[in-house]
Design a protein around this motif. Structure first.
Motif, mmCIF file in Angstrom:
data_model
loop_
_atom_site.group_PDB
_atom_site.id
_atom_site.type_symbol
_atom_site.label_atom_id
_atom_site.label_comp_id
_atom_site.label_asym_id
_atom_site.label_seq_id
_atom_site.Cartn_x
_atom_site.Cartn_y
_atom_site.Cartn_z
ATOM 1 N N LEU A 359 0.814 -1.734 -0.507
ATOM 2 C CA LEU A 359 -0.328 -0.371 -0.122
ATOM 3 C C LEU A 359 1.173 1.760 0.210
ATOM 4 O O LEU A 359 0.536 2.272 -0.973
ATOM 5 C CB LEU A 359 -0.582 -0.082 1.096
ATOM 6 C CG LEU A 359 -1.967 -0.753 1.097
ATOM 7 C CD1 LEU A 359 -2.952 -0.732 2.719
ATOM 8 C CD2 LEU A 359 -2.938 -0.835 -0.080
ATOM 9 N N GLY A 360 2.157 1.442 0.792
ATOM 10 C CA GLY A 360 2.902 2.351 0.788
ATOM 11 C C GLY A 360 3.311 2.992 -0.841
ATOM 12 O O GLY A 360 3.937 3.480 -1.258
ATOM 13 N N ILE A 361 3.615 1.467 -1.698
ATOM 14 C CA ILE A 361 3.989 1.465 -2.251
ATOM 15 C C ILE A 361 3.182 2.408 -3.609
ATOM 16 O O ILE A 361 3.334 3.210 -4.777
ATOM 17 C CB ILE A 361 4.850 0.753 -3.207
ATOM 18 C CG1 ILE A 361 6.551 -0.033 -2.426
ATOM 19 C CG2 ILE A 361 4.939 0.370 -4.596
ATOM 20 C CD1 ILE A 361 6.371 -1.287 -3.076
ATOM 21 N N LEU A 362 2.007 1.483 -3.866
ATOM 22 C CA LEU A 362 0.745 2.070 -4.783
ATOM 23 C C LEU A 362 0.495 3.745 -3.953
ATOM 24 O O LEU A 362 0.059 4.627 -5.001
ATOM 25 C CB LEU A 362 -0.637 1.837 -4.161
ATOM 26 C CG LEU A 362 -0.354 0.341 -4.359
ATOM 27 C CD1 LEU A 362 -1.832 -0.395 -4.245
ATOM 28 C CD2 LEU A 362 -0.381 -0.126 -5.700
ATOM 29 N N ARG A 363 0.442 4.106 -2.853
ATOM 30 C CA ARG A 363 0.796 5.566 -2.714
ATOM 31 C C ARG A 363 1.428 6.621 -3.054
ATOM 32 O O ARG A 363 1.496 7.205 -3.647
ATOM 33 C CB ARG A 363 0.085 5.957 -1.266
ATOM 34 C CG ARG A 363 -0.190 5.286 -0.311
ATOM 35 C CD ARG A 363 -0.670 6.407 1.024
ATOM 36 N NE ARG A 363 0.788 5.454 2.501
ATOM 37 C CZ ARG A 363 0.212 3.709 2.694
ATOM 38 N NH1 ARG A 363 -0.844 3.020 2.719
ATOM 39 N NH2 ARG A 363 1.060 3.297 3.401
ATOM 40 N N VAL A 364 2.981 6.185 -3.160
ATOM 41 C CA VAL A 364 3.961 6.767 -4.012
ATOM 42 C C VAL A 364 3.598 6.740 -5.258
ATOM 43 O O VAL A 364 3.894 7.874 -6.080
ATOM 44 C CB VAL A 364 4.960 6.201 -3.545
ATOM 45 C CG1 VAL A 364 6.153 7.040 -4.688
ATOM 46 C CG2 VAL A 364 5.763 6.205 -2.464
ATOM 47 N N GLN A 365 3.499 5.831 -6.223
ATOM 48 C CA GLN A 365 2.824 6.061 -7.488
ATOM 49 C C GLN A 365 1.312 6.662 -7.310
ATOM 50 O O GLN A 365 1.252 7.762 -8.729
ATOM 51 C CB GLN A 365 2.269 4.444 -8.145
ATOM 52 C CG GLN A 365 3.243 3.571 -7.869
ATOM 53 C CD GLN A 365 3.139 2.024 -8.476
ATOM 54 O OE1 GLN A 365 1.778 2.042 -7.925
ATOM 55 N NE2 GLN A 365 3.845 1.317 -8.746
ATOM 56 N N ALA A 366 1.171 6.673 -6.746
ATOM 57 C CA ALA A 366 -0.859 7.871 -6.768
ATOM 58 C C ALA A 366 0.016 8.684 -6.301
ATOM 59 O O ALA A 366 -0.503 10.279 -6.999
ATOM 60 C CB ALA A 366 -1.639 7.982 -5.636
ATOM 61 N N ILE A 367 0.641 9.736 -5.425
ATOM 62 C CA ILE A 367 1.323 11.005 -5.071
ATOM 63 C C ILE A 367 2.153 11.660 -7.375
ATOM 64 O O ILE A 367 2.709 12.679 -6.941
ATOM 65 C CB ILE A 367 2.413 10.778 -4.092
ATOM 66 C CG1 ILE A 367 1.346 11.089 -3.158
ATOM 67 C CG2 ILE A 367 3.315 12.610 -4.217
ATOM 68 C CD1 ILE A 367 0.766 12.079 -3.300
ATOM 69 N N GLN A 368 3.081 10.682 -6.740
ATOM 70 C CA GLN A 368 4.295 10.801 -8.539
ATOM 71 C C GLN A 368 3.190 11.339 -9.577
ATOM 72 O O GLN A 368 3.244 12.275 -10.349
ATOM 73 C CB GLN A 368 4.717 9.526 -9.253
ATOM 74 C CG GLN A 368 5.858 9.210 -8.115
ATOM 75 C CD GLN A 368 6.679 8.152 -8.541
ATOM 76 O OE1 GLN A 368 5.918 7.430 -8.944
ATOM 77 N NE2 GLN A 368 7.338 7.901 -8.526
#
Length: 693
Positions: A359-368
């Motif tokens: 979920l942390g990696i998904l959040r980073v992708q969303a912020i990008q």
């Protein structure tokens, strides 16, 4: 009946007199509900006087989602909550949290809830209500489309949905989202973030259901988190020794895969396992043509399973954004598996930890997606990366592990968790999204026993540890700012600063040398007499303690006397400015001096080797006799006398009676030392094997 009539009259009056205008500043999702609550008898009946209008509206929405009335919700809260949580001073906010937790736990079970505009608005309005939950609170200016919330409300409500945030990274996530809005989160930005999050989840599903590495990753049910190198304008290069291959890089929740590119297809994937305890090291690396180290755009991976390190390069025209992103997400998977191994986590709790990392990696992708123009520090949004950096990050991980152990005991003992008093878990969240981790296909059935990180009306142990760690981190940041502010350029300038800082030590050294050389016989005699007496009486430890006490008292007095005064700066006389050639010569001179010093140390070591190996028998015999004499003295003479003799021998070398003898003995010692030959040295060059290009 009297209370219901009073509530009805109050609502009708508010709507009729326009007291809700602060809510109706712009047409929003609250308008119809405000009007309905003023007209509907059932709505008036469910009005809770302790809550603000905004909180009443949010609670009403929660009751609709749960399919029960507001009064039934209150009865459930009264039955489940402790007396401290139900106390009138904090009832409004705690009851609001209870309703939000229950409603969100049910809402997130709906497939595609992140894509639902009503769900997004609901979570944001919960934050608005959290800021003004009580009827006595100062009313918000408006709750329309331009409404904004603060960090406390976001950090309290957003982690309730683990997809959106978690306790450890919520503050950092809020700072990223509000970078351009002065520390207040607007719904438009929040909505874009959730849209990007929904797209990242769809991308994860699509990649994990694709045929990429299907035969390799099927046994562990690995999820593909990121793929790079498929676009010719953004290649990925793998360097092993002097060999370089372009290819496709794939990261899963267990391993890193590299497929070298052939003419029309890819080679069989090389597997760099991140889940096994292989003493892996993942760090940034410099690359360049013909082995030069010019470009900071690569990641180095090494482990005990590899004969030599692997360097993966992410070429781009400027900067190293791609490399930093990949470095952070590779480390996140590596760190979560280290966490699992360190605390021996297994079963459902292991899947819970993996869920948090994914979920942390998904959040980073969303912020990008929403902040591509601003450089993003991905590691600040990844909880296991962040725990590796934060002061006390190990305590956060230990707390997480203890929570995992306690939840495991709850499941073993079939304990019942208060469903509405805790947020949902990350594992339950990803299960609702349609993912199954590891070997726990029955997670959805157990999800009720895997509670989240937030509890109604109180701070969990995890929240307390994170708060303390963040407080310490702020101190570290402030300290680092002072460090960065005092750094100066140039060897000569740094030497001048060092000389000024060491001035008291240098003065003390000069004083001791003056005493040792008996420049003033009376002072030297008094010094030797006093210290000999201290050593003889066994007071040396007390003397050292007295010195430390003196320093502590000096610091305390300085603190008391210096309150309110500006910090006294160290004044340094800057040396004359040097041009480039002079700086190069200064560097060369310093390197030459360092080389001479290293050479002298090597000569000393080689001469000692020659003495030990009796290359020069006469000198070795004297050396052996001296060692025997010292051994006898150490064996027979008490330690106290040894210390006294050593002190007197050192500080009476150059006293008037001994000066001539000392100088003669020092001359004989130098002559003896210079007569000792050095042990021979043979330099061999390692033959480098040519590697296949």
């Amino acid at each position: 009946m009297a209370m219901a009539s009073k509530t009805r009259n109050m609502l009708e009056g508010l709507v009729r007199e326009g007291s809700f205008k602060w809510l109706l500043g712009s047409r929003s999702s609250f308008n119809d509900e405000v009007e309905e609550m003023g007209k509907s008898p059932s709505a008036r009946k469910n009005w809770i006087q302790e809550l603000s209008p905004v909180a009443n509206i949010v609670v009403r929405r929660c009751s609709k989602i749960l399919g029960i009335s507001t009064m039934e919700l209150r009865e459930s809260f009264d039955a489940e909550a402790s007396d401290s949580i139900k106390h009138p001073s904090c009832f409004a906010r705690n009851f609001l949290e209870y309703c939000c937790f229950r409603a969100l736990a049910l809402s997130t079970q709906v497939t595609g809830h992140l894509a639902d505009k009503k769900f997004r608005r609901l979570t944001f309005d919960m934050m608005l209500a959290w800021e003004a939950p009580s009827a006595t609170c100062q009313p918000l200016l408006n709750v329309g489309e331009d409404a904004a919330v603060g960090i406390e409300a976001f950090s309290r409500i957003a982690p309730v949905v683990p997809t959106i945030a978690n306790v450890i990274i919520s503050d950092n996530l809020f700072e990223v989202l509000t970078a351009s809005t002065d520390g207040r989160l607007q719904f438009s930005i929040y909505d874009k973030y959730l849209t990007g999050l929904e797209r990242a989840i769809k991308k994860l599903k699509c990649q994990s259901e694709s045929s990429l590495l299907s035969t390799v990753r099927s046994s562990r049910g690995e999820k593909i988190l990121e793929v790079d190198g498929t676009v010719t304008t953004q290649p990925v290069l793998e360097h092993i020794g002097i060999s370089t291959w372009p290819g496709r890089l794939i990261l899963t929740d267990h391993a890193l895969y590299f497929e070298a590119l052939r003419v029309v297809s890819y080679d069989k994937a090389k597997i760099y396992d991140l889940s096994d305890d292989l003493k892996q090291v993942v760090k940034p690396e410099l690359t360049g043509p013909w082995g030069t180290r010019l470009f900071d755009k690569a990641v180095l991976y090494k482990s005990i399973s590899l004969s030599e390190p692997v360097v993966i390069e992410f070429p781009e025209l400027k900067g190293h954004t791609r490399r930093d992103h990949w470095l952070a997400i590779i480390r996140e998977i590596l760190y979560v598996h280290r966490f699992i191994h360190q605390f021996q986590i297994s079963g459902v709790e292991r899947d819970e930890a993996l869920s948090k990392a994914v979920l942390g990696i998904l959040r980073v992708q969303a912020i990008q997606e929403i902040s591509s123009a601003v450089p993003l520090r991905s590691e600040a949004l990844l909880m296991f990366n962040l725990c590796d950096q934060l002061p006390g990050g190990d305590l956060i991980l230990e707390t997480l592990a203890n929570l995992s152990t306690s939840r495991e005991l709850d499941r073993t003992n079939n304990s019942v968790v208060e469903g509405g008093m805790y947020s949902i878990s990350a594992l339950a969240m990803v299960s609702n999204l349609g993912f199954v981790f590891g070997t726990s296909p029955d997670v959805p059935n157990e999800a009720g026993l895997v509670v989240g990180e937030i509890a109604v009306g109180k701070m969990t142990m995890l929240e307390k540890v994170v708060k303390e760690s963040r407080s310490n981190y702020k101190k570290v940041v402030l300290a680092q700012e002072t460090v960065d502010g005092v750094k100066v350029d140039g060897i000569d300038t740094n030497l001048a600063v060092m000389k000024e800082l060491l001035f008291p030590v240098m003065e003390l050294g000069k004083l001791l040398l003056s005493l040792a050389y008996w420049d003033d016989s009376r002072k030297s005699l008094a010094f030797c007499s006093i210290f000999t007496y201290i050593i003889w009486r066994g007071w040396l430890g007390y003397a050292l303690a007295l010195i430390l006490i003196f320093i502590a008292v000096f610091m305390a007095l300085t603190r008391c006397c210096g309150q309110g005064r500006p910090v006294e700066e160290v004044k340094v006389i800057a040396p004359p400015t040097m041009n480039t050639m002079e700086q190069l010569l200064a560097v060369q001179n310093a390197i030459s001096k360092a080389e001479v010093f290293v050479q002298d140390m090597n000569i000393v070591l080689l001469k000692l080797r020659a003495l030990l190996l009796v290359i020069f028998p006469q000198a070795s015999l004297k050396f052996a006799m001296a060692l025997l004499l010292i051994a006898v003295v150490l064996a027979l003479v008490p330690l106290k006398f040894m210390v006294i003799l050593t002190f007197l021998e050192t500080f009476t070398h150059y006293s008037p009676p001994r000066r001539a003898i000392t100088e003669r003995w020092m001359r004989r010692f130098r002559e003896w030392w210079f007569s000792i030959p050095a042990a021979p040295v043979l330099l061999e060059r390692e033959k480098e094997e040519k590697k296949r290009k």
